[in-house]
Design an enzyme around this catalytic site. Structure first.
Site, short mmCIF file in Angstrom:
data_model
loop_
_atom_site.label_atom_id
_atom_site.label_comp_id
_atom_site.label_asym_id
_atom_site.label_seq_id
_atom_site.Cartn_x
_atom_site.Cartn_y
_atom_site.Cartn_z
N LYS A 42 2.59 7.56 0.38
CA LYS A 42 2.21 6.56 -0.64
C LYS A 42 0.85 6.88 -1.21
CE LYS A 42 -1.08 4.44 1.97
NZ LYS A 42 -2.49 4.49 1.70
N ASP B 181 1.00 -0.42 7.14
CA ASP B 181 1.60 0.39 6.08
C ASP B 181 3.05 0.78 6.36
OD1 ASP B 181 -0.83 0.33 4.82
OD2 ASP B 181 -1.33 2.43 5.15
P1 ATP Z 1 -3.31 5.43 6.25
O1 ATP Z 1 -3.23 5.93 4.84
O2 ATP Z 1 -2.11 4.60 6.68
O3 ATP Z 1 -4.60 4.78 6.61
P2 ATP Z 1 -3.61 8.16 6.97
O4 ATP Z 1 -2.58 8.76 6.09
O5 ATP Z 1 -5.02 8.29 6.54
O6 ATP Z 1 -3.24 6.67 7.24
P3 ATP Z 1 -2.23 9.25 9.24
O7 ATP Z 1 -1.76 10.58 8.81
O8 ATP Z 1 -1.23 8.16 9.29
O9 ATP Z 1 -3.50 8.79 8.40
O10 ATP Z 1 -2.89 9.47 10.67
C1 ATP Z 1 -3.93 8.71 11.22
C2 ATP Z 1 -3.98 9.02 12.72
O11 ATP Z 1 -2.82 8.47 13.33
C3 ATP Z 1 -3.94 10.50 13.05
O12 ATP Z 1 -5.21 11.06 13.11
C4 ATP Z 1 -3.22 10.53 14.38
O13 ATP Z 1 -4.14 10.49 15.45
C5 ATP Z 1 -2.41 9.24 14.44
N1 ATP Z 1 -0.93 9.40 14.37
C6 ATP Z 1 -0.04 8.72 15.08
N2 ATP Z 1 1.22 9.07 14.77
C7 ATP Z 1 1.13 10.01 13.82
C8 ATP Z 1 2.11 10.74 13.09
N3 ATP Z 1 3.42 10.59 13.30
N4 ATP Z 1 1.66 11.59 12.16
C9 ATP Z 1 0.34 11.74 11.96
N5 ATP Z 1 -0.62 11.09 12.62
C10 ATP Z 1 -0.24 10.22 13.55
#
Ligand code: ATP
Length: 308
Positions: free
Chosen positions: A9, A137
Site C-alpha cells: 500500500k 494495516d
Molecule cells: P508499515 O508500513 O505497516 O508501518 P513497514 O512496511 O514499514 O510497515 P514491514 O515491512 O511491515 O514495515 O516490517 C516492519 C518490521 O516487522 C520488520 O522490520 C520485521 O522485523 C517485522 N516483520 C514481521 N513479519 C514480517 C514479514 N512477514 N515481513 C517483513 N517484516 C516482518
C-alpha cells in the site's frame, strides 16, 4: 498447496492526530493498494514453519514474531485447532520496513492461505476482525482497492475510484522503524511549539479534494492533494530522501511523497509511459536502491491460480 498474492500500500493521505493516552495516534489514513506483490504459499506441514526468498529476505524474521506465522496461529486458535500444521513460504517483493506495510500484507495473505488450506471457509468479516487483532494495516491488505482508515487505521471504509493511477516506488537502502518515525513526528511537533498530544493536535479528517480526485480518476488533482504528516519526520531521520523526491520530480513525476513511515518514496505519473521513464531515471540517479513502475488500485489478498 495454496498461493496467495497480496499487494503493498501507499497512503495517499496520512493525517496524524495527537498522541493518545494509549500510545497510539488517531489517523485519517487513505490507503491505496498498488501492484507490488508478495506471494505467500501454504503447504501442509507440522507446526507453523516459515521460509522467505527475495532481495530483503535476510531482514525478515522467521520466528513466531513474523506476522504470517502469527496470522496462522490466530486463525487456528479462532477455530479451536489444537495442532495447526502449515509451512508458509513468503516470496517477498515488498521492501521490508519500507512504509508499504509488507509485514501486514504477509499476515493478511497467511490468513487467506491457511483458511483455504485448512478448508475453514471463514466469513470475510471474521477474517477482517482477526486481521485487526494482528495490526492496524492488516485489514486493508485483505480489502485492497482504496479505503479510508480511521482509529489506528483499522476501521475501514472502501472509497470509490475511477480508472487506474500510475505510480513509481523508489526503494531505499535499509528501512525505517515505524514507531521511531511516529516518535520523531511527536518530537518535531514539540520542538515547533505546537504540542504533540491529543489536546494540541486537531483530529485529522479525510480531505474532500483528495476524495474527489480519486472518484474522478484525475491524477493531476490527486497529485496536488497528496499529503503525509509523517513525511517531515521520515526526512528528519533520513535527510537523503529529499534527493530521491527531487530526482523523481525532475524526471517528470506530477506528485511525490514519502510512502507511510518511509523510507520508500512514491511518485505519481501522468500515464504508464511516463511512469516507466521516471523509474528508469530514478534508478540511474543513484538516489535509491531500485525503482518500480506500477499501477493501482489493485485487489487485496487473493488466491492466485497455480503456476503451470
Ligand atoms: P508499515 O508500513 O505497516 O508501518 P513497514 O512496511 O514499514 O510497515 P514491514 O515491512 O511491515 O514495515 O516490517 C516492519 C518490521 O516487522 C520488520 O522490520 C520485521 O522485523 C517485522 N516483520 C514481521 N513479519 C514480517 C514479514 N512477514 N515481513 C517483513 N517484516 C516482518
Amino acid at each position: 498447496m495454496i498461493t496467495v498474492r497480496v499487494p503493498a500500500k501507499v497512503n495517499v493521505q496520512l493525517g496524524v492526530g495527537g498522541l493518545r493516552a494509549d500510545g497510539f495516534h488517531d489517523l485519517a489514513n487513505v490507503f491505496f493498494a498498488v501492484g507490488l506483490f508478495d506471494e505467500v504459499t501454504a503447504t501442509p506441514g507440522e507446526g507453523v514453519t516459515l521460509s522467505c526468498t527475495g532481495p530483503d529476505a535476510a531482514s525478515v524474521p522467521l520466528d513466531d514474531s513474523n506476522l504470517a506465522a502469527r496470522a496462522a496461529r490466530l486463525l487456528a486458535a479462532h477455530h479451536g485447532l489444537a495442532d495447526p500444521g502449515v509451512h508458509l513460504h513468503i516470496a517477498k517483493a515488498i521492501p521490508v520496513a519500507g512504509g508499504m506495510a509488507g509485514g501486514s500484507a504477509d499476515g493478511a495473505a497467511a490468513l487467506v492461505a491457511c483458511d483455504a488450506l485448512w478448508g475453514l471457509d471463514t466469513p470475510f468479516d471474521t477474517l477482517l476482525e482477526l486481521a485487526a487483532e494482528l495490526g492496524s494495516d492488516v485489514p486493508f491488505a485483505l480489502l485492497g482497492g482504496v479505503a479510508l482508515g480511521r482509529g489506528r487505521g483499522e476501521i475501514l471504509d472502501a472509497l470509490p475510484v475511477a480508472g487506474a493511477f500510475h505510480w513509481v516506488f523508489a526503494v531505499a537502502e535499509g528501512g525505517l522503524s515505524t514507531p521511531a518515525v511516529f516518535r520523531e513526528c511527536d518530537r518535531l511537533r514539540e520542538e515547533a511549539g505546537t504540542g504533540s498530544s491529543e489536546a494540541d493536535v486537531p483530529t485529522p479528517d479525510a480531505d474532500p479534494a483528495l476524495l474527489a480526485a480519486l472518484a474522478a480518476g484525475d491524477p493531476v488533482a490527486l497529485a496536488a492533494a497528496l499529503t503525509n504528516d509523517l513525511q517531515a519526520a521520515a526526512l528528519s531521520l533520513r535527510p537523503s530522501l529529499a534527493d530521491t523526491l527531487h530526482a523523481g520530480t525532475e524526471a517528470g513525476a506530477i506528485g511525490a511523497l514519502v510512502s507511510g513511515s518511509g523510507p520508500t518514496c512514491a511518485f505519481l505519473a501522468k500515464d504508464a509511459e511516463s511512469a516507466t521513464a521516471i523509474a528508469a531515471a530514478l534508478t540511474a540517479s543513484g538516489t535509491c536502491r531500485t525503482a518500480h513502475a506500477t499501477h493501482g488500485p489493485v485487489p487485496g489478498a487473493e488466491v492466485s491460480a497455480p503456476r503451470p
